[in-house]
Design an enzyme around this catalytic site. Structure first.
Site, PDB file in Angstrom:
ATOM      1  N   LYS A  15     -91.579 -17.419 -32.388  1.00  0.00           N
ATOM      2  CA  LYS A  15     -91.308 -16.273 -31.500  1.00  0.00           C
ATOM      3  C   LYS A  15     -90.978 -15.017 -32.303  1.00  0.00           C
ATOM      4  O   LYS A  15     -91.389 -13.916 -31.946  1.00  0.00           O
ATOM      5  CB  LYS A  15     -90.132 -16.605 -30.556  1.00  0.00           C
ATOM      6  CG  LYS A  15     -90.399 -17.772 -29.619  1.00  0.00           C
ATOM      7  CD  LYS A  15     -89.182 -18.114 -28.790  1.00  0.00           C
ATOM      8  CE  LYS A  15     -88.023 -18.653 -29.598  1.00  0.00           C
ATOM      9  NZ  LYS A  15     -88.234 -19.999 -30.196  1.00  0.00           N
ATOM     10  N   GLY A  39     -82.855 -19.090 -34.597  1.00  0.00           N
ATOM     11  CA  GLY A  39     -83.190 -18.620 -35.949  1.00  0.00           C
ATOM     12  C   GLY A  39     -84.619 -18.135 -35.900  1.00  0.00           C
ATOM     13  O   GLY A  39     -85.535 -18.931 -35.739  1.00  0.00           O
ATOM     14  N   HIS A  40     -84.812 -16.819 -35.960  1.00  0.00           N
ATOM     15  CA  HIS A  40     -86.150 -16.245 -35.837  1.00  0.00           C
ATOM     16  C   HIS A  40     -86.570 -15.649 -37.172  1.00  0.00           C
ATOM     17  O   HIS A  40     -85.943 -14.718 -37.677  1.00  0.00           O
ATOM     18  CB  HIS A  40     -86.170 -15.173 -34.737  1.00  0.00           C
ATOM     19  CG  HIS A  40     -85.860 -15.735 -33.380  1.00  0.00           C
ATOM     20  ND1 HIS A  40     -85.751 -14.985 -32.247  1.00  0.00           N
ATOM     21  CD2 HIS A  40     -85.650 -17.019 -32.980  1.00  0.00           C
ATOM     22  CE1 HIS A  40     -85.488 -15.774 -31.208  1.00  0.00           C
ATOM     23  NE2 HIS A  40     -85.409 -17.010 -31.632  1.00  0.00           N
ATOM     24  N   GLN A 222     -84.770 -20.175 -28.249  1.00  0.00           N
ATOM     25  CA  GLN A 222     -84.992 -21.583 -27.891  1.00  0.00           C
ATOM     26  C   GLN A 222     -86.356 -21.747 -27.199  1.00  0.00           C
ATOM     27  O   GLN A 222     -87.237 -20.947 -27.448  1.00  0.00           O
ATOM     28  CB  GLN A 222     -83.852 -22.127 -27.000  1.00  0.00           C
ATOM     29  CG  GLN A 222     -82.540 -22.326 -27.746  1.00  0.00           C
ATOM     30  CD  GLN A 222     -81.715 -21.056 -27.926  1.00  0.00           C
ATOM     31  OE1 GLN A 222     -81.470 -20.356 -26.967  1.00  0.00           O
ATOM     32  NE2 GLN A 222     -81.287 -20.773 -29.131  1.00  0.00           N
TER      33      GLN A 222
END
Ligand code: GDP
Ligand code: IMO
Ligand code: MG
Length: 421
Positions: A15, A39-40, A222
Protein backbone atom coordinates in the site's frame (compact mmCIF):
# COMPACT_ATOMS: atom_id res chain seq x y z
CA UNK A 1 -11.17 12.83 -7.26
CA UNK A 2 -11.43 11.14 -3.90
CA UNK A 3 -9.76 7.74 -3.80
CA UNK A 4 -9.55 5.15 -1.07
CA UNK A 5 -6.66 2.68 -1.06
CA UNK A 6 -7.29 -0.43 1.04
CA UNK A 7 -5.40 -3.68 1.60
CA UNK A 8 -7.20 -6.61 -0.03
CA UNK A 9 -5.49 -9.44 1.86
CA UNK A 10 -3.73 -9.69 5.25
CA UNK A 11 -1.78 -6.42 5.03
CA UNK A 12 1.66 -5.66 3.57
CA UNK A 13 0.29 -5.69 0.03
CA UNK A 14 2.48 -2.73 -0.94
CA UNK A 15 0.00 0.00 0.00
CA UNK A 16 2.85 2.39 0.85
CA UNK A 17 4.32 2.09 -2.63
CA UNK A 18 0.93 2.41 -4.31
CA UNK A 19 0.06 5.49 -2.21
CA UNK A 20 3.42 7.04 -3.09
CA UNK A 21 2.64 6.62 -6.79
CA UNK A 22 -0.90 7.99 -6.48
CA UNK A 23 0.18 10.77 -4.09
CA UNK A 24 2.17 12.40 -6.89
CA UNK A 25 -1.18 13.78 -8.07
CA UNK A 26 -2.84 14.27 -4.67
CA UNK A 27 -3.08 17.40 -2.54
CA UNK A 28 -4.21 15.59 0.60
CA UNK A 29 -3.38 12.12 2.00
CA UNK A 30 -5.26 10.81 5.03
CA UNK A 31 -4.69 7.86 7.41
CA UNK A 32 -7.95 6.81 9.02
CA UNK A 33 -7.44 3.70 11.17
CA UNK A 34 -4.88 1.50 12.89
CA UNK A 35 -1.72 2.85 14.42
CA UNK A 36 1.94 2.00 14.35
CA UNK A 37 1.13 -1.67 13.89
CA UNK A 38 1.29 -0.62 10.24
CA UNK A 39 4.58 -0.52 8.36
CA UNK A 40 4.48 1.08 4.92
CA UNK A 41 7.66 0.92 2.85
CA UNK A 42 8.17 3.68 0.35
CA UNK A 43 11.15 4.01 -1.96
CA UNK A 44 11.09 7.67 -2.90
CA UNK A 45 13.88 9.44 -4.80
CA UNK A 46 16.16 6.48 -4.11
CA UNK A 47 15.67 6.58 -0.31
CA UNK A 48 13.77 3.89 1.60
CA UNK A 49 11.27 5.10 4.21
CA UNK A 50 9.40 2.85 6.61
CA UNK A 51 6.37 4.80 7.77
CA UNK A 52 4.19 3.58 10.62
CA UNK A 53 1.85 6.44 11.44
CA UNK A 54 2.52 9.37 9.17
CA UNK A 55 0.73 9.19 5.80
CA UNK A 56 3.03 8.31 2.90
CA UNK A 57 2.15 11.62 1.21
CA UNK A 58 4.55 13.36 3.62
CA UNK A 59 7.37 12.75 1.14
CA UNK A 60 5.83 15.38 -1.15
CA UNK A 61 6.56 18.87 0.25
CA UNK A 62 3.18 20.44 -0.57
CA UNK A 63 0.88 17.57 0.33
CA UNK A 64 -1.36 18.02 3.35
CA UNK A 65 -1.17 14.87 5.52
CA UNK A 66 -3.96 14.11 7.94
CA UNK A 67 -4.23 11.58 10.74
CA UNK A 68 -7.95 11.11 11.23
CA UNK A 69 -9.69 10.29 14.48
CA UNK A 70 -10.00 6.60 13.68
CA UNK A 71 -6.24 6.25 14.16
CA UNK A 72 -4.69 5.41 17.53
CA UNK A 73 -1.59 7.52 18.08
CA UNK A 74 1.47 6.60 20.11
CA UNK A 75 2.92 10.08 20.73
CA UNK A 76 6.45 8.78 21.27
CA UNK A 77 6.38 6.92 17.95
CA UNK A 78 4.94 9.78 15.94
CA UNK A 79 7.55 12.18 17.30
CA UNK A 80 10.32 9.73 16.48
CA UNK A 81 8.91 9.43 12.97
CA UNK A 82 8.72 13.23 12.62
CA UNK A 83 12.34 13.55 13.79
CA UNK A 84 13.56 10.82 11.46
CA UNK A 85 11.86 12.51 8.50
CA UNK A 86 13.10 15.99 9.43
CA UNK A 87 16.64 14.59 9.80
CA UNK A 88 16.56 13.46 6.18
CA UNK A 89 15.31 16.85 5.05
CA UNK A 90 11.58 15.99 4.78
CA UNK A 91 9.40 18.76 6.18
CA UNK A 92 6.51 17.76 8.42
CA UNK A 93 4.78 21.15 8.75
CA UNK A 94 1.91 19.85 6.62
CA UNK A 95 1.01 17.14 9.13
CA UNK A 96 -2.22 17.43 11.12
CA UNK A 97 -3.47 15.06 13.83
CA UNK A 98 -7.12 14.98 14.80
CA UNK A 99 -8.09 16.12 18.28
CA UNK A 100 -10.37 13.14 18.76
CA UNK A 101 -7.78 10.48 17.91
CA UNK A 102 -7.08 8.18 20.85
CA UNK A 103 -3.67 8.08 22.51
CA UNK A 104 -1.72 4.87 23.08
CA UNK A 105 -0.70 5.01 26.74
CA UNK A 106 2.18 3.11 28.41
CA UNK A 107 -0.30 0.71 30.02
CA UNK A 108 -1.67 -0.21 26.57
CA UNK A 109 1.77 -1.41 25.53
CA UNK A 110 2.19 -3.40 28.73
CA UNK A 111 -1.29 -4.91 28.53
CA UNK A 112 -0.78 -5.94 24.89
CA UNK A 113 2.33 -7.83 25.99
CA UNK A 114 0.74 -9.34 29.13
CA UNK A 115 -2.49 -10.35 27.40
CA UNK A 116 -0.58 -12.12 24.63
CA UNK A 117 1.48 -13.98 27.21
CA UNK A 118 -1.66 -14.90 29.16
CA UNK A 119 -3.26 -16.33 26.00
CA UNK A 120 -0.36 -18.77 25.77
CA UNK A 121 -0.65 -20.97 22.69
CA UNK A 122 -3.81 -19.15 21.61
CA UNK A 123 -2.06 -15.80 21.32
CA UNK A 124 -2.99 -13.62 18.33
CA UNK A 125 0.54 -12.72 17.36
CA UNK A 126 -0.09 -8.98 17.70
CA UNK A 127 2.56 -6.39 16.95
CA UNK A 128 2.56 -5.54 20.70
CA UNK A 129 2.17 -1.85 19.93
CA UNK A 130 -0.79 -1.43 22.28
CA UNK A 131 -3.32 -1.23 19.45
CA UNK A 132 -5.94 -3.66 20.82
CA UNK A 133 -5.89 -2.31 24.41
CA UNK A 134 -6.18 1.29 23.12
CA UNK A 135 -9.21 0.52 20.93
CA UNK A 136 -10.66 -1.46 23.86
CA UNK A 137 -10.56 1.66 26.05
CA UNK A 138 -12.05 3.74 23.25
CA UNK A 139 -15.04 1.38 22.98
CA UNK A 140 -15.23 1.08 26.75
CA UNK A 141 -15.24 4.92 26.95
CA UNK A 142 -12.25 5.27 29.20
CA UNK A 143 -9.80 6.29 26.47
CA UNK A 144 -7.59 9.34 26.46
CA UNK A 145 -7.62 11.46 23.33
CA UNK A 146 -5.18 13.86 21.70
CA UNK A 147 -7.34 16.78 22.90
CA UNK A 148 -6.85 15.48 26.47
CA UNK A 149 -3.13 14.97 25.99
CA UNK A 150 -2.52 18.60 25.07
CA UNK A 151 -4.52 19.92 28.05
CA UNK A 152 -2.23 19.40 31.05
CA UNK A 153 -4.96 19.43 33.71
CA UNK A 154 -7.39 17.22 31.84
CA UNK A 155 -4.61 14.78 30.97
CA UNK A 156 -3.45 14.50 34.59
CA UNK A 157 -7.00 13.91 35.84
CA UNK A 158 -7.94 11.37 33.18
CA UNK A 159 -4.66 9.49 33.45
CA UNK A 160 -4.92 9.30 37.24
CA UNK A 161 -8.43 7.92 36.94
CA UNK A 162 -7.55 5.38 34.25
CA UNK A 163 -4.31 4.26 35.88
CA UNK A 164 -6.03 3.15 39.10
CA UNK A 165 -7.89 0.36 37.32
CA UNK A 166 -5.08 -0.41 34.87
CA UNK A 167 -2.62 -0.95 37.72
CA UNK A 168 -5.08 -3.26 39.46
CA UNK A 169 -5.34 -5.33 36.29
CA UNK A 170 -1.61 -5.27 35.56
CA UNK A 171 -0.62 -6.35 39.08
CA UNK A 172 -3.54 -8.47 40.30
CA UNK A 173 -4.63 -10.24 37.13
CA UNK A 174 -1.34 -10.54 35.28
CA UNK A 175 1.21 -10.26 38.11
CA UNK A 176 2.98 -7.36 36.38
CA UNK A 177 4.54 -4.21 37.79
CA UNK A 178 2.42 -1.14 38.51
CA UNK A 179 3.10 2.05 36.55
CA UNK A 180 3.75 5.35 38.31
CA UNK A 181 1.47 8.26 37.51
CA UNK A 182 4.27 10.85 37.75
CA UNK A 183 6.43 8.97 35.27
CA UNK A 184 3.62 8.97 32.72
CA UNK A 185 2.76 12.63 33.29
CA UNK A 186 6.40 13.67 32.90
CA UNK A 187 7.01 11.64 29.78
CA UNK A 188 3.72 12.44 28.04
CA UNK A 189 3.86 16.07 29.17
CA UNK A 190 6.97 16.47 27.03
CA UNK A 191 5.30 14.82 24.06
CA UNK A 192 2.21 17.01 24.47
CA UNK A 193 4.24 20.20 24.15
CA UNK A 194 5.68 19.05 20.85
CA UNK A 195 2.48 17.55 19.44
CA UNK A 196 0.24 20.55 20.16
CA UNK A 197 1.20 22.39 16.98
CA UNK A 198 0.01 19.52 14.79
CA UNK A 199 -3.44 19.19 16.36
CA UNK A 200 -6.49 20.14 14.28
CA UNK A 201 -9.98 19.04 13.24
CA UNK A 202 -9.06 16.81 10.32
CA UNK A 203 -12.67 15.98 9.40
CA UNK A 204 -13.18 19.66 8.52
CA UNK A 205 -9.87 19.81 6.64
CA UNK A 206 -10.70 16.67 4.62
CA UNK A 207 -14.23 17.88 3.82
CA UNK A 208 -13.07 21.35 2.78
CA UNK A 209 -10.42 19.83 0.50
CA UNK A 210 -12.98 17.55 -1.15
CA UNK A 211 -15.44 20.41 -1.59
CA UNK A 212 -12.69 22.53 -3.17
CA UNK A 213 -12.25 19.78 -5.79
CA UNK A 214 -8.82 18.70 -4.59
CA UNK A 215 -7.35 15.22 -5.11
CA UNK A 216 -7.73 13.44 -1.79
CA UNK A 217 -6.29 9.99 -1.07
CA UNK A 218 -7.18 7.82 1.88
CA UNK A 219 -4.33 5.52 2.89
CA UNK A 220 -5.55 2.26 4.38
CA UNK A 221 -3.49 0.32 6.88
CA UNK A 222 -3.64 -3.45 7.48
CA UNK A 223 -5.96 -5.35 5.14
CA UNK A 224 -9.47 -6.69 4.59
CA UNK A 225 -8.85 -10.01 6.34
CA UNK A 226 -7.50 -8.21 9.41
CA UNK A 227 -10.75 -6.19 9.72
CA UNK A 228 -12.33 -6.83 13.12
CA UNK A 229 -15.66 -7.83 11.53
CA UNK A 230 -14.72 -9.13 8.08
CA UNK A 231 -11.50 -10.90 8.99
CA UNK A 232 -10.54 -14.19 10.57
CA UNK A 233 -11.71 -13.18 14.07
CA UNK A 234 -10.11 -13.25 16.62
CA UNK A 235 -6.91 -13.28 14.53
CA UNK A 236 -7.53 -9.74 13.37
CA UNK A 237 -6.63 -6.21 14.34
CA UNK A 238 -8.97 -3.99 16.36
CA UNK A 239 -10.00 -1.52 13.65
CA UNK A 240 -11.74 -1.42 10.26
CA UNK A 241 -9.18 -1.52 7.44
CA UNK A 242 -11.97 -1.90 4.82
CA UNK A 243 -12.99 1.09 2.71
CA UNK A 244 -16.08 1.68 4.85
CA UNK A 245 -13.77 2.33 7.79
CA UNK A 246 -12.55 5.46 6.04
CA UNK A 247 -15.88 7.21 6.50
CA UNK A 248 -15.81 6.58 10.23
CA UNK A 249 -12.12 7.18 10.79
CA UNK A 250 -11.83 10.32 8.68
CA UNK A 251 -15.25 11.79 9.37
CA UNK A 252 -16.45 12.04 5.78
CA UNK A 253 -19.58 10.54 4.23
CA UNK A 254 -19.61 7.68 1.69
CA UNK A 255 -21.10 9.80 -1.11
CA UNK A 256 -17.86 11.82 -1.20
CA UNK A 257 -15.76 8.85 -2.36
CA UNK A 258 -15.19 8.36 -6.10
CA UNK A 259 -13.12 5.20 -6.28
CA UNK A 260 -11.94 2.35 -4.09
CA UNK A 261 -8.63 0.74 -5.00
CA UNK A 262 -7.76 -2.61 -3.49
CA UNK A 263 -4.06 -3.37 -3.18
CA UNK A 264 -3.13 -7.04 -3.41
CA UNK A 265 0.00 -9.06 -3.91
CA UNK A 266 0.32 -11.54 -6.77
CA UNK A 267 0.41 -14.20 -4.08
CA UNK A 268 -0.72 -14.15 -0.43
CA UNK A 269 1.17 -13.44 2.81
CA UNK A 270 0.25 -13.23 6.44
CA UNK A 271 2.25 -12.22 9.52
CA UNK A 272 1.00 -13.28 12.93
CA UNK A 273 -1.21 -16.23 13.76
CA UNK A 274 -4.52 -17.41 12.31
CA UNK A 275 -5.82 -19.50 9.41
CA UNK A 276 -4.32 -19.21 5.93
CA UNK A 277 -5.80 -21.76 3.47
CA UNK A 278 -3.26 -21.40 0.63
CA UNK A 279 -0.16 -21.25 2.86
CA UNK A 280 2.91 -22.98 1.40
CA UNK A 281 5.26 -24.97 3.61
CA UNK A 282 7.61 -26.03 0.81
CA UNK A 283 10.49 -24.57 -1.19
CA UNK A 284 8.12 -22.46 -3.32
CA UNK A 285 6.96 -20.67 -0.16
CA UNK A 286 10.59 -20.18 0.89
CA UNK A 287 11.49 -18.88 -2.54
CA UNK A 288 8.68 -16.32 -2.46
CA UNK A 289 9.73 -15.23 1.06
CA UNK A 290 13.34 -14.71 0.04
CA UNK A 291 12.81 -13.15 -3.40
CA UNK A 292 9.89 -11.03 -2.18
CA UNK A 293 11.80 -10.05 1.01
CA UNK A 294 8.77 -11.09 3.00
CA UNK A 295 9.81 -10.00 6.48
CA UNK A 296 7.62 -7.69 8.58
CA UNK A 297 8.26 -3.94 8.24
CA UNK A 298 7.19 -3.33 11.84
CA UNK A 299 8.31 -6.46 13.71
CA UNK A 300 10.81 -8.11 11.34
CA UNK A 301 8.94 -11.42 11.63
CA UNK A 302 9.10 -13.75 8.59
CA UNK A 303 5.82 -13.53 6.69
CA UNK A 304 3.94 -16.73 5.95
CA UNK A 305 3.64 -17.08 2.14
CA UNK A 306 1.17 -18.89 -0.11
CA UNK A 307 -0.60 -18.96 -3.46
CA UNK A 308 -2.98 -16.27 -4.58
CA UNK A 309 -6.46 -16.89 -3.21
CA UNK A 310 -9.29 -15.67 -5.45
CA UNK A 311 -11.84 -16.50 -2.74
CA UNK A 312 -10.17 -13.85 -0.57
CA UNK A 313 -9.97 -11.33 -3.40
CA UNK A 314 -13.66 -11.84 -4.22
CA UNK A 315 -14.43 -11.11 -0.57
CA UNK A 316 -12.30 -7.97 -0.79
CA UNK A 317 -14.06 -6.82 -3.98
CA UNK A 318 -17.42 -7.31 -2.28
CA UNK A 319 -16.91 -5.78 1.16
CA UNK A 320 -14.80 -2.88 -0.06
CA UNK A 321 -16.83 -2.13 -3.19
CA UNK A 322 -13.57 -2.18 -5.11
CA UNK A 323 -13.56 -0.36 -8.42
CA UNK A 324 -10.08 -1.61 -9.33
CA UNK A 325 -7.13 -3.66 -8.09
CA UNK A 326 -3.47 -2.77 -7.88
CA UNK A 327 -1.60 -6.07 -8.07
CA UNK A 328 1.93 -5.81 -6.67
CA UNK A 329 4.96 -8.06 -6.74
CA UNK A 330 4.29 -9.85 -10.00
CA UNK A 331 8.10 -9.87 -10.42
CA UNK A 332 8.47 -12.12 -7.36
CA UNK A 333 6.70 -14.95 -9.22
CA UNK A 334 9.16 -14.88 -12.13
CA UNK A 335 10.91 -18.23 -12.57
CA UNK A 336 8.30 -20.38 -10.82
CA UNK A 337 7.40 -22.96 -13.52
CA UNK A 338 3.78 -23.59 -12.48
CA UNK A 339 1.62 -21.03 -10.66
CA UNK A 340 -1.46 -21.99 -8.71
CA UNK A 341 -4.51 -19.86 -7.97
CA UNK A 342 -7.13 -20.96 -5.46
CA UNK A 343 -10.52 -20.55 -7.14
CA UNK A 344 -12.84 -22.05 -4.51
CA UNK A 345 -12.77 -24.20 -1.36
CA UNK A 346 -13.79 -27.82 -0.94
CA UNK A 347 -15.95 -27.72 2.20
CA UNK A 348 -17.58 -30.76 3.87
CA UNK A 349 -18.33 -32.46 0.54
CA UNK A 350 -19.38 -29.33 -1.37
CA UNK A 351 -17.65 -26.53 -3.26
CA UNK A 352 -17.92 -23.00 -1.86
CA UNK A 353 -16.89 -19.77 -3.56
CA UNK A 354 -17.39 -17.33 -0.69
CA UNK A 355 -15.00 -16.98 2.24
CA UNK A 356 -16.55 -18.69 5.29
CA UNK A 357 -17.51 -16.75 8.41
CA UNK A 358 -16.01 -18.90 11.15
CA UNK A 359 -12.67 -20.45 12.00
CA UNK A 360 -14.38 -23.81 12.42
CA UNK A 361 -15.73 -23.68 8.86
CA UNK A 362 -12.40 -22.42 7.58
CA UNK A 363 -10.60 -25.33 9.23
CA UNK A 364 -12.65 -27.70 7.06
CA UNK A 365 -11.85 -25.83 3.85
CA UNK A 366 -9.36 -27.13 1.36
CA UNK A 367 -8.28 -24.92 -1.55
CA UNK A 368 -9.26 -25.95 -5.06
CA UNK A 369 -6.48 -24.83 -7.38
CA UNK A 370 -6.09 -24.16 -11.07
CA UNK A 371 -2.58 -24.28 -12.46
CA UNK A 372 -1.09 -21.81 -14.94
CA UNK A 373 2.26 -21.81 -16.69
CA UNK A 374 4.78 -19.35 -15.28
CA UNK A 375 7.37 -17.20 -17.09
CA UNK A 376 11.15 -16.86 -16.91
CA UNK A 377 11.67 -13.48 -18.52
CA UNK A 378 12.76 -10.53 -16.35
CA UNK A 379 9.65 -8.33 -16.17
CA UNK A 380 11.08 -5.67 -13.85
CA UNK A 381 11.61 -3.14 -16.64
CA UNK A 382 8.39 -3.65 -18.62
CA UNK A 383 6.62 -0.38 -19.41
CA UNK A 384 3.18 -1.70 -20.34
CA UNK A 385 0.98 -4.71 -19.84
CA UNK A 386 1.49 -5.51 -23.54
CA UNK A 387 5.23 -5.93 -22.93
CA UNK A 388 4.73 -8.64 -20.30
CA UNK A 389 5.37 -12.29 -21.26
CA UNK A 390 2.27 -14.06 -22.57
CA UNK A 391 1.99 -16.25 -19.45
CA UNK A 392 2.12 -13.21 -17.15
CA UNK A 393 -0.66 -11.60 -19.21
CA UNK A 394 -2.69 -14.81 -18.88
CA UNK A 395 -2.12 -14.83 -15.10
CA UNK A 396 -3.49 -11.28 -14.81
CA UNK A 397 -6.43 -11.95 -17.14
CA UNK A 398 -7.37 -15.08 -15.18
CA UNK A 399 -7.38 -13.14 -11.90
CA UNK A 400 -9.61 -10.42 -13.38
CA UNK A 401 -12.01 -13.11 -14.62
CA UNK A 402 -12.08 -14.91 -11.26
CA UNK A 403 -12.71 -11.82 -9.13
CA UNK A 404 -14.73 -9.71 -11.58
CA UNK A 405 -12.62 -6.61 -11.06
CA UNK A 406 -10.09 -4.94 -13.33
CA UNK A 407 -6.40 -4.75 -12.49
CA UNK A 408 -5.45 -1.12 -13.12
CA UNK A 409 -1.87 -1.19 -11.84
CA UNK A 410 0.73 -3.97 -11.73
CA UNK A 411 3.80 -3.80 -9.49
CA UNK A 412 6.94 -5.26 -11.05
CA UNK A 413 9.50 -4.11 -8.46
CA UNK A 414 9.76 -2.03 -5.28
CA UNK A 415 10.71 1.26 -6.96
CA UNK A 416 7.99 3.74 -7.83
CA UNK A 417 8.67 3.52 -11.57
CA UNK A 418 8.37 -0.28 -11.47
CA UNK A 419 4.66 0.00 -11.93
CA UNK A 420 2.54 -0.64 -15.00
CA UNK A 421 -0.61 1.48 -15.27
P1 GDP B 1 2.26 -2.12 3.06
O1 GDP B 1 2.20 -2.36 4.52
O2 GDP B 1 1.03 -2.57 2.35
O3 GDP B 1 2.63 -0.71 2.69
O4 GDP B 1 3.45 -3.05 2.50
P2 GDP B 1 4.92 -3.24 3.15
O5 GDP B 1 5.70 -2.02 2.87
O6 GDP B 1 4.82 -3.70 4.56
O7 GDP B 1 5.45 -4.49 2.34
C1 GDP B 1 5.51 -4.48 0.94
C2 GDP B 1 6.97 -4.74 0.51
O8 GDP B 1 7.01 -5.04 -0.87
C3 GDP B 1 7.86 -3.52 0.67
O9 GDP B 1 9.15 -3.95 1.00
C4 GDP B 1 7.83 -2.88 -0.72
O10 GDP B 1 9.02 -2.12 -0.99
C5 GDP B 1 7.77 -4.10 -1.60
N1 GDP B 1 7.06 -3.92 -2.88
C6 GDP B 1 5.94 -3.22 -3.15
N2 GDP B 1 5.56 -3.41 -4.43
C7 GDP B 1 6.44 -4.27 -4.97
C8 GDP B 1 6.57 -4.89 -6.26
O11 GDP B 1 5.78 -4.71 -7.16
N3 GDP B 1 7.64 -5.75 -6.42
C9 GDP B 1 8.55 -6.00 -5.42
N4 GDP B 1 9.55 -6.85 -5.66
N5 GDP B 1 8.46 -5.44 -4.21
C10 GDP B 1 7.41 -4.59 -3.98
P1 IMO C 1 0.24 -2.85 7.22
O1 IMO C 1 -0.48 -1.52 7.25
C1 IMO C 1 0.34 -7.08 8.37
C2 IMO C 1 -1.46 -8.13 12.22
C3 IMO C 1 -0.53 -8.62 13.32
C4 IMO C 1 -1.44 -9.60 14.03
C5 IMO C 1 -2.79 -8.91 13.96
C6 IMO C 1 -3.17 -8.14 15.22
O2 IMO C 1 1.72 -2.73 7.21
O3 IMO C 1 -0.31 -3.71 6.13
P2 IMO C 1 -2.32 -5.83 16.22
O4 IMO C 1 -0.95 -5.39 16.67
O5 IMO C 1 -2.90 -4.99 15.13
O6 IMO C 1 -3.27 -6.01 17.36
O7 IMO C 1 -2.09 -7.31 15.62
O8 IMO C 1 -2.73 -8.00 12.86
N1 IMO C 1 -1.12 -6.82 11.64
C7 IMO C 1 -0.58 -6.65 10.42
N2 IMO C 1 -0.16 -7.57 9.52
N3 IMO C 1 0.38 -5.75 8.07
C8 IMO C 1 -0.05 -4.82 8.95
O9 IMO C 1 -0.11 -3.51 8.65
C9 IMO C 1 -0.53 -5.26 10.21
N4 IMO C 1 -1.01 -4.63 11.31
C10 IMO C 1 -1.38 -5.59 12.16
O10 IMO C 1 0.62 -9.25 12.79
O11 IMO C 1 -1.53 -10.79 13.29
MG1 MG D 1 3.29 -3.32 6.03
Amino acid sequence: MVKVVAGAQWGDEGKGKTIDILAAKAQVVVRTQGGNNAGHTVIHDGNTYKLHLIPSGILYPDTLCLIGYGVVVDPKVILEEIDALENTGIKTDNLKIDKRAHVIMPYHLILDELQEKYRGGSDIGTTKKGIGPCYTDKAERSGIRICDLIDEKVFAAKTAEALKLKNEIITKVYGGTALKLDDILNEYGKYAKRIAKYVDDTSVLAYDAIKAGKEVLFEGAQGTLLDIDVGTYPYVTSSHPITGGVCIGAGIGPTLIDSCIGVAKSYTTRVGKGPFPTELFDEVGDRIRELGKEYGTTTGRPRRCGWLDAVILRLAVRVNGLTEICLNKLDTLTGIPKLKICVAYKFRGTTIENFPATLEELADCEPIYIELDGWDEDISKCKSRAELPENAKKYLAKIEELIDCKISMVGIGPARDQNIE
